[in-house]
Structure formats: structure tokens, C-alpha cells
Design a protein around this motif. Structure first.
Motif, short mmCIF file in Angstrom:
data_model
loop_
_atom_site.label_atom_id
_atom_site.label_comp_id
_atom_site.label_asym_id
_atom_site.label_seq_id
_atom_site.Cartn_x
_atom_site.Cartn_y
_atom_site.Cartn_z
N MET A 26 53.98 14.52 -25.24
CA MET A 26 52.66 14.92 -24.75
C MET A 26 51.53 14.68 -25.76
O MET A 26 50.35 14.85 -25.43
CB MET A 26 52.68 16.43 -24.41
CG MET A 26 53.55 16.80 -23.23
SD MET A 26 53.91 18.60 -23.21
CE MET A 26 52.31 19.31 -22.91
N PRO A 28 49.77 12.16 -27.43
CA PRO A 28 48.53 11.37 -27.27
C PRO A 28 47.55 12.00 -26.27
O PRO A 28 46.35 12.11 -26.54
CB PRO A 28 49.03 10.00 -26.79
CG PRO A 28 50.46 9.95 -27.20
CD PRO A 28 50.97 11.36 -27.15
N LYS A 29 48.08 12.43 -25.12
CA LYS A 29 47.19 13.02 -24.11
C LYS A 29 46.64 14.36 -24.60
O LYS A 29 45.48 14.69 -24.37
CB LYS A 29 47.96 13.26 -22.80
CG LYS A 29 48.30 12.02 -22.02
CD LYS A 29 49.04 12.45 -20.77
CE LYS A 29 49.63 11.30 -20.02
NZ LYS A 29 50.48 11.81 -18.91
N HIS A 86 46.08 15.31 -27.64
CA HIS A 86 45.02 15.10 -28.63
C HIS A 86 43.71 14.74 -27.95
O HIS A 86 42.63 15.19 -28.36
CB HIS A 86 45.43 14.02 -29.64
CG HIS A 86 44.45 13.89 -30.75
ND1 HIS A 86 44.35 14.82 -31.76
CD2 HIS A 86 43.48 12.97 -31.00
CE1 HIS A 86 43.38 14.48 -32.59
NE2 HIS A 86 42.83 13.35 -32.14
N GLN A 87 43.80 13.95 -26.90
CA GLN A 87 42.60 13.48 -26.20
C GLN A 87 41.81 14.64 -25.57
O GLN A 87 40.61 14.53 -25.34
CB GLN A 87 43.00 12.43 -25.15
CG GLN A 87 41.85 11.73 -24.45
CD GLN A 87 40.92 10.98 -25.41
OE1 GLN A 87 41.35 10.52 -26.46
NE2 GLN A 87 39.65 10.86 -25.04
N THR A 88 42.48 15.76 -25.31
CA THR A 88 41.76 16.90 -24.71
C THR A 88 40.72 17.48 -25.65
O THR A 88 39.89 18.29 -25.25
CB THR A 88 42.72 18.05 -24.30
OG1 THR A 88 43.32 18.59 -25.49
CG2 THR A 88 43.79 17.61 -23.33
N GLU A 100 39.79 18.24 -18.09
CA GLU A 100 40.64 17.44 -19.00
C GLU A 100 41.98 17.11 -18.34
O GLU A 100 42.64 16.15 -18.73
CB GLU A 100 40.85 18.16 -20.33
CG GLU A 100 39.64 18.23 -21.24
CD GLU A 100 38.68 19.35 -20.91
OE1 GLU A 100 38.96 20.09 -19.93
OE2 GLU A 100 37.67 19.48 -21.61
N VAL A 134 42.64 13.21 -18.93
CA VAL A 134 43.69 12.68 -19.81
C VAL A 134 45.01 12.46 -19.07
O VAL A 134 45.92 11.83 -19.60
CB VAL A 134 43.93 13.58 -21.06
CG1 VAL A 134 42.63 13.92 -21.73
CG2 VAL A 134 44.75 14.80 -20.74
N GLY A 135 45.13 13.02 -17.86
CA GLY A 135 46.33 12.76 -17.05
C GLY A 135 47.45 13.77 -17.17
O GLY A 135 48.61 13.40 -17.07
N PHE A 136 47.11 15.04 -17.35
CA PHE A 136 48.12 16.09 -17.24
C PHE A 136 48.08 16.66 -15.83
O PHE A 136 47.03 16.77 -15.21
CB PHE A 136 47.88 17.23 -18.24
CG PHE A 136 48.40 16.95 -19.62
CD1 PHE A 136 49.74 16.71 -19.84
CD2 PHE A 136 47.53 16.93 -20.71
CE1 PHE A 136 50.23 16.45 -21.12
CE2 PHE A 136 48.00 16.67 -22.00
CZ PHE A 136 49.35 16.43 -22.19
#
Ligand SMILES: Cc1cc2nc3c(=O)[nH]c(=O)nc-3n(C[C@H](O)[C@H](O)[C@H](O)COP(=O)(O)O)c2cc1C
Length: 211
Positions: free
Chosen positions: A91, A93-94, A96-98, A108, A112-114
Motif C-alpha cells: 500500500m 506508494p498510494k 504516501h500520495q495521500t 483521496e 490515489v485509488g484506495f
């Protein structure tokens, strides 16, 4: 050994000072805090979630000063319930992007795709796929001398992937592949060095075999 006095520290460029100070207390927990506000759901990475007590079950987290919009903080203040979701290696990379500053109307989860996971116990989402999901509710807040806010929260319920849970309720983070955070940009994998029996002055240090 390199030495940094408080005077040396003050003389460092502010980013480098932050990088150093942020990391010296060690590896911290890596969690996604999910909330709900008037503009929809919100998800942010936090490295300051910490255990404060188990009876009553209490967690705390530190918010940066309220000098800019803090969606997670204001959503918790307004709606009380929120969820804490452990981050795994897959999990990262996604997660961190949040931390990017998305506008209030952008969730988010979508950005970011969660996948949000909803349960009947609450109106706030959990993060699908996270192996430790904790439903919390606002308890207190304390303003610190640097204007950061220590927010305390009671635990209402916990969901844990049974693959990381022992009979004695020990949680094995290595099995769950949760990560830790150093500073604000370094993610570490977890490896169990061992478990040790309750230490007593008149008994030798004993390693527990079962995990
Ligand atoms: C690794 C990492 C850890 C972070 N931990 C915290 C934290 O403990 N407290 C905090 O206030 N912000 C923390 N942040 C910053 C928030 O994730 C960031 O400000 C985010 O945009 C907050 O979003 P929000 O306005 O939707 O709440 C962290 C950022 C990163 C990259």
C-alpha cells in the motif's frame, strides 16, 4: 559520532533540520486515517498514531498547527468517528500520495485509488485491504507548546486479519506486512526479532518461542 547542539540545529536549513529531527525518535507507525466531512470522504497518511493506554483503550495522534486547512482534524471535530488503517508494503506508494494537498472536495480514496469499505457500525469508511482497521471516536485534544495538537481517541472496535493474530492476542506485524515510517519519506518493512517474557529482576531474560 556527529554532534548537533541546539545552536547547530538552528543553523541548519529548515528542511534538513526537519528531516533530521523527524527521524531521531526512530521508526514510527504507518497509518491511514479515514474521515468523513461535509465534502465527502478523506484519507491521509499519519506517522504519529501512538498507543496511550489499554484500559480504557486510547490512541493519540499529533496534528500540525491549524495555520492551514486540516481536513482530517476538522472532520474528526465535526463527525467524531474516524478510522485508523495500518499500511502494508503493497500500500506504500498510494498511501504516501495521500499526503498531497488535494482540495476539500476531492476524496483521496478516488485520487490515489484506495477502495473505501463501509460497515454498519459507523458512517466513516475503512480502507479495503488494510490488515488492521480501528474504529475510533474523538475524546480530547491538547494544544502543545509548538501549537501542534495532541488528539486523543477511544477505540470503539478493531478488525484484524487473523493471519497476524496469535491465540494470546499478540499481533505479528511481520506476518501482516505492515510498514513503519522514518521521518516523513522513508518507509521500512517490519521483521520480528523476537518476543520476550515479562522481565523480573531475579529471573534471566527469556525469549518466548511461540509467535
Ligand atoms: C509519512 C508522512 C507522515 C505524516 N504524518 C502526519 C502526522 O502525524 N500529523 C500531521 O498533521 N500530518 C502528517 N502528515 C501530513 C499529512 O499527511 C498531510 O498534511 C495531508 O495532506 C493532510 O491532509 P488533510 O488536510 O486531508 O488532513 C504526514 C505526511 C507524511 C508523508
Amino acid at each position: 559520532m556527529n554532534v548537533f547542539t541546539s545552536k547547530n540545529l538552528q543553523a541548519l536549513p529548515s528542511r534538513e533540520r526537519a528531516t533530521l529531527i523527524n527521524a531521531i525518535s526512530g521508526i514510527r507507525s504507518a497509518n491511514l486515517i479515514a474521515t468523513r466531512g461535509d465534502a465527502g470522504t478523506n484519507l491521509s497518511v499519519f506517522n504519529s498514531v501512538t498507543h496511550l493506554g489499554s484500559s480504557p483503550a486510547l490512541l493519540g495522534m499529533v496534528f500540525r498547527p491549524l495555520s492551514v486547512e486540516r481536513h482530517t482534524y476538522s472532520n474528526i471535530k465535526n463527525y467524531k468517528d474516524f478510522t485508523i488503517n495500518a499500511i502494508t508494503t503493497a500500500m506504500v506508494p498510494k498511501a504516501h500520495q495521500t499526503s498531497a494537498k488535494y482540495p476539500e472536495g476531492v476524496s483521496e480514496f478516488d485520487a490515489v485509488g484506495f477502495q473505501p469499505l463501509f460497515r454498519e457500525e459507523t458512517h466513516v469508511p475503512f480502507v479495503e485491504g488494510s490488515p488492521i482497521q480501528v474504529l475510533c471516536t474523538y475524546s480530547q485534544e491538547h494544544v502543545l507548546e509548538n501549537q501542534c495538537i495532541l488528539l486523543t481517541a477511544s477505540i470503539k472496535a478493531i478488525w484484524i486479519d487473523e493471519r497476524g493474530l496469535s491465540k494470546d492476542h499478540f499481533v505479528n506485524h511481520e506476518q501482516l506486512q505492515t510498514v513503519g515510517i522514518g521521518g516523513l519519506d522513508a518507509y521500512y518493512t517490519t521483521r520480528l526479532e523476537g518476543r520476550y517474557a515479562y522481565a523480573k529482576p531475579d529471573q534471566p531474560t527469556t525469549k518466548i518461542n511461540q509467535v
